[in-house]
Write a protein that holds these residues in place. Structure first.
Motif, PDB file in Angstrom:
ATOM      1  N   TRP A  49      42.648  51.905  25.436  1.00 51.59           N
ATOM      2  CA  TRP A  49      41.394  51.536  26.095  1.00 51.59           C
ATOM      3  C   TRP A  49      41.467  52.037  27.521  1.00 51.59           C
ATOM      4  O   TRP A  49      42.456  51.774  28.224  1.00 51.59           O
ATOM      5  CB  TRP A  49      41.208  50.024  26.158  1.00 51.59           C
ATOM      6  N   ASP A 102      41.265  35.197  20.541  1.00 51.12           N
ATOM      7  CA  ASP A 102      41.791  36.161  21.506  1.00 51.12           C
ATOM      8  C   ASP A 102      42.528  35.442  22.629  1.00 51.12           C
ATOM      9  O   ASP A 102      41.913  34.748  23.434  1.00 51.12           O
ATOM     10  CB  ASP A 102      40.627  36.989  22.061  1.00 51.12           C
ATOM     11  N   SER A 105      43.607  39.056  25.842  1.00 51.46           N
ATOM     12  CA  SER A 105      42.759  39.680  26.854  1.00 51.46           C
ATOM     13  C   SER A 105      42.736  38.863  28.138  1.00 51.46           C
ATOM     14  O   SER A 105      42.876  37.645  28.123  1.00 51.46           O
ATOM     15  CB  SER A 105      41.334  39.834  26.322  1.00 51.46           C
ATOM     16  N   THR A 106      42.547  39.565  29.236  1.00 47.80           N
ATOM     17  CA  THR A 106      42.412  38.899  30.527  1.00 47.80           C
ATOM     18  C   THR A 106      40.990  39.141  31.032  1.00 47.80           C
ATOM     19  O   THR A 106      40.577  40.271  31.232  1.00 47.80           O
ATOM     20  CB  THR A 106      43.433  39.434  31.547  1.00 47.80           C
ATOM     21  N   ALA A 113      34.315  37.509  28.605  1.00 46.71           N
ATOM     22  CA  ALA A 113      34.897  37.587  27.261  1.00 46.71           C
ATOM     23  C   ALA A 113      33.789  37.630  26.220  1.00 46.71           C
ATOM     24  O   ALA A 113      33.818  38.457  25.294  1.00 46.71           O
ATOM     25  CB  ALA A 113      35.816  36.397  27.015  1.00 46.71           C
TER      26      ALA A 113
END
Length: 130
Positions: A49, A102, A105-106, A113
């Motif tokens: 990504w 999830d 993820s940050t 989000a």
């Protein structure tokens, strides 16, 4: 700040049999989830990504049901950073639901989000004609 955990659910008008290759294979995931996905040793997925590479170990794979990728780094406890994608069918309505868990993820906020997963899921829906 502690590890955040996000859960999302989306109705998708496609059967688990149709959706499963999109959540479990490199070619399927690359169509909606990441820019590029490669697999090594059938359990080590390399996700790209924004010119960044992230390694996800496939730790759970139930055909036509779910997958779980562990993104935990060497200095983290196993499964402290994971993404799980489940396919559930409602017995009442026969609708298929994509459930996302999830903790890898940050995000700056829960709204960020939500925005990302809405976008990704919309791409998946477009691909499968939902």
């Amino acid at each position: 700040m502690g590890q955040q955990h996000f859960e999302f659910e989306y109705e998708i008008k496609a059967s688990p049999k149709v959706l499963y290759p999109y959540i479990s294979s490199a070619s399927g995931l690359q169509q909606w989830f990441a820019e590029k996905v490669t697999v090594k040793n059938s359990e080590l997925f390399i996700f790209n990504w924004d010119d960044e590479t992230h390694t996800g170990h496939l730790v759970q794979n139930k055909v036509n049901k779910s997958v779980k990728f562990d993104f935990s780094s060497a200095d983290q406890a196993p499964l402290s950073a994971f993404i799980e994608i489940k396919l559930d069918v409602s017995e009442l309505t026969n609708a298929t639901y994509l459930k996302i868990y999830d903790s890898a993820s940050t995000f700056k906020s829960p709204a960020d989000a939500q925005e990302l997963w809405d976008y990704l899921t919309d791409k998946l829906k477009e691909i499968v004609g939902s």
